[in-house]
Each structure stands twice: as C-alpha cells, then as structure tokens.
Write a protein that holds these residues in place. Structure first.
Motif, short mmCIF file in Angstrom:
data_model
loop_
_atom_site.label_atom_id
_atom_site.label_comp_id
_atom_site.label_asym_id
_atom_site.label_seq_id
_atom_site.Cartn_x
_atom_site.Cartn_y
_atom_site.Cartn_z
N GLY A 128 -30.32 -38.48 8.83
CA GLY A 128 -30.61 -39.57 7.89
C GLY A 128 -31.09 -40.82 8.58
N TYR A 129 -30.45 -41.20 9.68
CA TYR A 129 -30.88 -42.39 10.43
C TYR A 129 -32.31 -42.21 10.94
CZ TYR A 129 -26.05 -44.10 10.43
OH TYR A 129 -24.81 -44.55 10.05
N PHE A 139 -31.39 -45.39 3.75
CA PHE A 139 -30.56 -44.19 3.84
C PHE A 139 -29.15 -44.59 3.42
CE2 PHE A 139 -27.84 -41.70 7.03
CZ PHE A 139 -27.63 -40.66 6.14
N GLU A 140 -28.76 -44.11 2.25
CA GLU A 140 -27.43 -44.48 1.73
C GLU A 140 -26.50 -43.29 1.57
OE1 GLU A 140 -27.74 -46.92 -1.73
OE2 GLU A 140 -28.47 -48.62 -0.53
N ARG A 141 -27.05 -42.08 1.54
CA ARG A 141 -26.19 -40.90 1.49
C ARG A 141 -26.98 -39.64 1.83
NH1 ARG A 141 -23.69 -39.84 -4.24
NH2 ARG A 141 -23.30 -42.06 -4.15
N SER A 154 -21.01 -35.12 -0.56
CA SER A 154 -21.73 -36.32 -0.10
C SER A 154 -21.17 -36.82 1.23
CB SER A 154 -21.56 -37.45 -1.11
OG SER A 154 -21.87 -37.02 -2.39
N VAL A 155 -22.06 -37.33 2.06
CA VAL A 155 -21.64 -38.06 3.27
C VAL A 155 -22.37 -39.40 3.27
CG1 VAL A 155 -21.09 -36.02 4.64
CG2 VAL A 155 -23.37 -36.97 4.75
N PHE A 156 -21.69 -40.41 3.79
CA PHE A 156 -22.22 -41.76 3.72
C PHE A 156 -22.31 -42.37 5.12
CE2 PHE A 156 -19.92 -40.76 -0.12
CZ PHE A 156 -20.85 -41.06 -1.10
N PRO A 157 -23.44 -43.02 5.40
CA PRO A 157 -23.54 -43.68 6.71
C PRO A 157 -22.65 -44.91 6.77
CG PRO A 157 -25.47 -44.17 5.39
CD PRO A 157 -24.64 -43.21 4.59
N SER A 158 -22.24 -45.26 7.97
CA SER A 158 -21.45 -46.50 8.17
C SER A 158 -21.68 -46.95 9.60
CB SER A 158 -19.96 -46.23 7.95
OG SER A 158 -19.47 -45.38 8.97
N GLU A 159 -21.38 -48.20 9.84
CA GLU A 159 -21.52 -48.73 11.21
C GLU A 159 -20.63 -47.95 12.18
OE1 GLU A 159 -23.53 -50.82 12.93
OE2 GLU A 159 -24.60 -50.54 11.05
#
Ligand code: SF4
Length: 205
Positions: A128-129, A139-141, A154-159
């Motif tokens: 996604g990145y 890119f939010e999910r 679902s998977v979610f990006p985070s810092e």
C-alpha cells in the motif's frame, strides 16, 4: 578494507529489497540472510496450481461484486502490479489493486486462514505504501480475502507499522553488512516446515 565496508554500506543503503522479505523476516530473520545474502533459493511458490485456480475463480467475482465493499467510487482494477517504494527501499508485486482518483487499495488473497500474521500484514501495508508513493494517491486501508468465502479482512496503515517496516528493512540490511548469521527464536514448529533447516546446524531435532 574500510573502502569495501563503506561501499557495501552504500550499496545496501540504496539496494531495494523484495517486499516479501518482510514476511519472511518476521517468520525467521535467517531466511532473508540465506536467500538475499547467500543466494539460496527460497523456492517460494508464486501461485501454485491450486492457487492459480483459486485466483482465476475469484477474479470475475472481485471485479463484479467487491468494489462496492471497498467503498471506492469508479474504481479501476489491476492484477499483479509491480510496485516500488523509494522511501522504503522496497519493491514487489501486488496480487490485486483497486484505485480511483483519490485512493489506492491493495488486496491479497489467502487460500487458507482467517486472520493475517504480523508478517503478512506488514507485507500488505508495504504494498500500500509503495502504491501510494507511485500513484500519489491516499492509502487508508488494504484487504485480505481469506478462503472460499472471500470475507474481507481490513488492515490499516499507521505510523507505528510504518516504523516497524523501516526497522525490519534496516535490520535485513544490517545483516547484509555484518554478514553474521542472525539469532533466531524460531520454534520447532517453524523450523520443521522450513526449507533451510539443513543450513541451520544449531537446530537439532
Ligand atoms: S530452520 Fe529454523 S532457524 Fe533456520 S532458517 Fe528455518 S526457521 Fe529459521
């Protein structure tokens, strides 16, 4: 000697790694060492015969029915897209990608299971990145679709997860610089299903 080490550091700093190494590293840090540094084939199946049938069976399904689940208006779809991230120094091939003018959504299929491992999740997030960087889209999910019912997970990006990816990339590159076999806490269960078992002479089962 110093020049050799420095040029090795420069090489490994710039050298792009396959995204699949994230998952392999989480499984066991020695696998990228064997495959990337020593050049042993990991023989990871691309799509096995069963996998190819699985993918072709669901391809029309995902085009017709799943975009609405992903909440994307007017989505476009691509299969097995090559991606690269210059920020993360990673590259790979995403199973399926939906995108429109605002968002990008990577999708991976898994024939079995119902929840991704940490390594699988980091791999999908890295796709996604990379897609977001390449296409300059949000890119939010991302999604896994597991098993025959293809229920989205679902998977979610985070810092925090991005830092986790960067840390693993740096650890793999550090192993390439030091050329020392990494320590491994792999369980007996992991080692007995690992194709590199004959190379790990500290594993006596
Ligand atoms: S045999 Fe075990 S320790 Fe060796 S690479 Fe495989 S999982 Fe890691």
């Amino acid at each position: 000697m110093e020049m050799v080490v420095n040029s090795m550091k420069n090489y490994t700093t710039l050298h792009s790694l396959p995204i699949s190494l994230l998952r392999q590293y989480v499984f066991c840090p020695r696998i990228p060492y064997y495959s990337e540094l020593l050049g042993f084939n990991s023989n990871e199946p691309l799509w096995t015969e069963q996998g190819q049938k699985f993918h072709s069976d669901i391809e029309s399904l995902i085009k017709r029915r799943l975009p609405s689940k992903f909440g994307l208006a007017n989505p476009r779809f691509e299969k097995r897209m090559n991606v690269v991230s210059f920020e993360l120094n990673l590259h790979g091939i995403v199973d399926y990608t939906f995108y429109n003018d605002e968002y990008v959504v990577p999708i991976e299929f898994k024939i079995s299971g119902n929840k991704p491992t940490r390594g699988q999740e980091l791999q999908l997030l890295a796709y996604g990145y990379a897609l977001s960087e390449m296409k300059n889209l949000n890119f939010e999910r991302g999604y896994f679709l597991f098993g025959n019912n293809k229920k989205p997970y679902s998977v979610f990006p985070s810092e925090e997860k991005k830092k986790d990816i960067i840390k693993i990339v740096n650890q793999i590159k550090n192993d390439q610089i030091t050329m020392l076999l990494p320590e491994s806490a792999a369980s007996i269960n992991k080692c007995t299903q690992c194709e590199f078992l004959n190379l790990c002479n500290d594993r006596n089962f």
